[in-house]
Design a protein around this motif. Structure first.
Motif, mmCIF file in Angstrom:
data_model
loop_
_atom_site.group_PDB
_atom_site.id
_atom_site.type_symbol
_atom_site.label_atom_id
_atom_site.label_comp_id
_atom_site.label_asym_id
_atom_site.label_seq_id
_atom_site.Cartn_x
_atom_site.Cartn_y
_atom_site.Cartn_z
ATOM 1 N N THR A 81 0.920 -1.256 0.095
ATOM 2 C CA THR A 81 0.118 -0.058 0.082
ATOM 3 C C THR A 81 0.850 1.240 -0.057
ATOM 4 O O THR A 81 2.017 1.219 0.307
ATOM 5 N N PRO A 82 0.449 2.325 -0.560
ATOM 6 C CA PRO A 82 1.175 3.751 -0.482
ATOM 7 C C PRO A 82 1.906 3.674 1.107
ATOM 8 O O PRO A 82 3.144 4.355 0.988
ATOM 9 N N ASP A 83 1.280 3.426 2.257
ATOM 10 C CA ASP A 83 1.663 3.641 3.600
ATOM 11 C C ASP A 83 2.970 2.602 3.956
ATOM 12 O O ASP A 83 3.975 2.918 4.653
ATOM 13 N N THR A 84 2.918 1.401 3.229
ATOM 14 C CA THR A 84 3.913 0.610 3.488
ATOM 15 C C THR A 84 5.244 0.655 2.562
ATOM 16 O O THR A 84 6.256 -0.230 2.584
ATOM 17 N N LEU A 85 5.113 1.427 1.447
ATOM 18 C CA LEU A 85 6.332 1.417 0.526
ATOM 19 C C LEU A 85 7.365 1.818 1.515
ATOM 20 O O LEU A 85 7.814 2.749 2.033
ATOM 21 N N GLY A 86 8.592 0.961 1.024
ATOM 22 C CA GLY A 86 9.808 1.257 1.771
ATOM 23 C C GLY A 86 9.978 0.859 2.995
ATOM 24 O O GLY A 86 10.915 0.809 3.750
ATOM 25 N N HIS A 87 8.761 0.352 3.662
ATOM 26 C CA HIS A 87 9.109 -0.165 4.984
ATOM 27 C C HIS A 87 8.845 -1.770 5.321
ATOM 28 O O HIS A 87 9.143 -2.256 6.261
ATOM 29 N N ILE A 88 8.247 -2.470 4.053
ATOM 30 C CA ILE A 88 8.405 -3.654 3.894
ATOM 31 C C ILE A 88 8.744 -4.415 2.623
ATOM 32 O O ILE A 88 8.930 -3.657 1.886
ATOM 33 N N GLN A 89 9.218 -5.719 2.744
ATOM 34 C CA GLN A 89 9.805 -6.119 1.648
ATOM 35 C C GLN A 89 8.639 -6.529 0.475
ATOM 36 O O GLN A 89 7.606 -7.105 0.922
ATOM 37 N N PRO A 90 8.755 -5.786 -0.602
ATOM 38 C CA PRO A 90 7.498 -5.860 -1.633
ATOM 39 C C PRO A 90 7.574 -7.260 -2.211
ATOM 40 O O PRO A 90 8.331 -7.710 -2.507
ATOM 41 N N ASP A 91 6.141 -7.470 -2.860
ATOM 42 C CA ASP A 91 6.258 -8.620 -3.797
ATOM 43 C C ASP A 91 6.758 -7.923 -5.293
ATOM 44 O O ASP A 91 6.477 -6.661 -5.502
ATOM 45 N N THR A 92 7.113 -9.038 -6.024
ATOM 46 C CA THR A 92 7.570 -8.570 -7.337
ATOM 47 C C THR A 92 6.986 -8.855 -8.429
ATOM 48 O O THR A 92 6.667 -10.089 -8.616
ATOM 49 N N ARG A 93 6.245 -7.877 -9.095
ATOM 50 C CA ARG A 93 5.350 -8.301 -10.145
ATOM 51 C C ARG A 93 6.265 -8.960 -11.421
ATOM 52 O O ARG A 93 5.595 -9.894 -12.129
ATOM 53 N N ASN A 94 7.382 -8.461 -11.631
ATOM 54 C CA ASN A 94 8.342 -8.712 -12.861
ATOM 55 C C ASN A 94 9.620 -9.274 -12.342
ATOM 56 O O ASN A 94 10.651 -8.627 -12.541
#
Length: 217
Positions: A81-94
């Protein structure tokens, strides 16, 4: 595409010559930090939706008199979510594209983009980036603002900080609000100038470094 987009931004934004007050040396300063712009464009290329659902939909890079906007189709992926950007390891679309960019040393680390953008804007004295995820599209916005040290009045960014401090805030809360990982840097760069101007006060003024310190407006 990355190089061409960076060249477009350089061509259509201003570069100022700044005199360092301590050393007297001249240096160039762009409207927007180059590293922050590069990371935003790289993230858009790496994480946009390339599926049949967005075929023919471009990434939009727009430069206005007061802001830089970059939008890519597909919106945020997975649990982000916009609030968690940079704070949790993201899922990778590509993942294949992400791996290729890392192997070619174009991207250092697929998880460092957002923290780099926040750090670069903060070091330039600009307000934090804005992230929007709506209508199947993800947008990042950089807004031009005067450095807090040189303000004669209040801009929108300063007003937001003051409004946030209507409730007394800790160093950690202020750092999170500003999108920074370093509470010390957040206080020194953004809060201390407002204390000196009388816009913000400390709950424990005789002990500025107290771990229980809070700041209020």
């Amino acid at each position: 595409m990355l190089d061409a987009a960076l060249a477009f931004v350089r061509k259509n934004t201003r570069t100022k010559t700044i005199i360092d007050q301590d050393t007297g040396k001249r240096r160039d300063r762009s409207d927007y930090p180059n590293n922050a712009v590069r990371e935003a464009i790289l993230n858009a290329l790496m994480h946009r939706d390339y599926s049949i659902h967005t075929e023919g939909m471009p990434i939009y890079l727009k430069i206005f008199s007061d802001r830089f906007e970059l939008s890519n189709p597909g919106g945020l992926y997975g649990r982000l979510t916009p609030d968690t950007l940079g704070h949790i390891q993201p899922d990778t679309r590509n993942p294949v594209i992400a791996n290729a960019l890392e192997i070619m040393d174009i991207s250092e680390n697929r998880y460092s983009g957002i923290p780099t953008i926040r750090r670069e804007l903060a070091e330039a004295g600009m307000q934090p980036p804005e992230f929007l995820d709506q209508h199947g599209e993800f947008t990042v916005i950089f807004r031009l603002t005067d450095n807090l040290d040189g303000m004669n009045g209040l801009n929108d960014f300063t007003s937001k900080i003051i409004q946030f401090c209507k409730t007394p805030r800790t160093r950690k809360e202020l750092a999170e609000f500003l999108g920074l990982s370093s509470a010390t840097y957040a206080i020194k760069t953004y809060i201390q100038p407002l204390i000196e101007k009388g816009n913000i006060k400390m709950l424990i003024p005789d002990r500025p470094a107290s771990p229980k310190q809070k700041y209020y407006s």
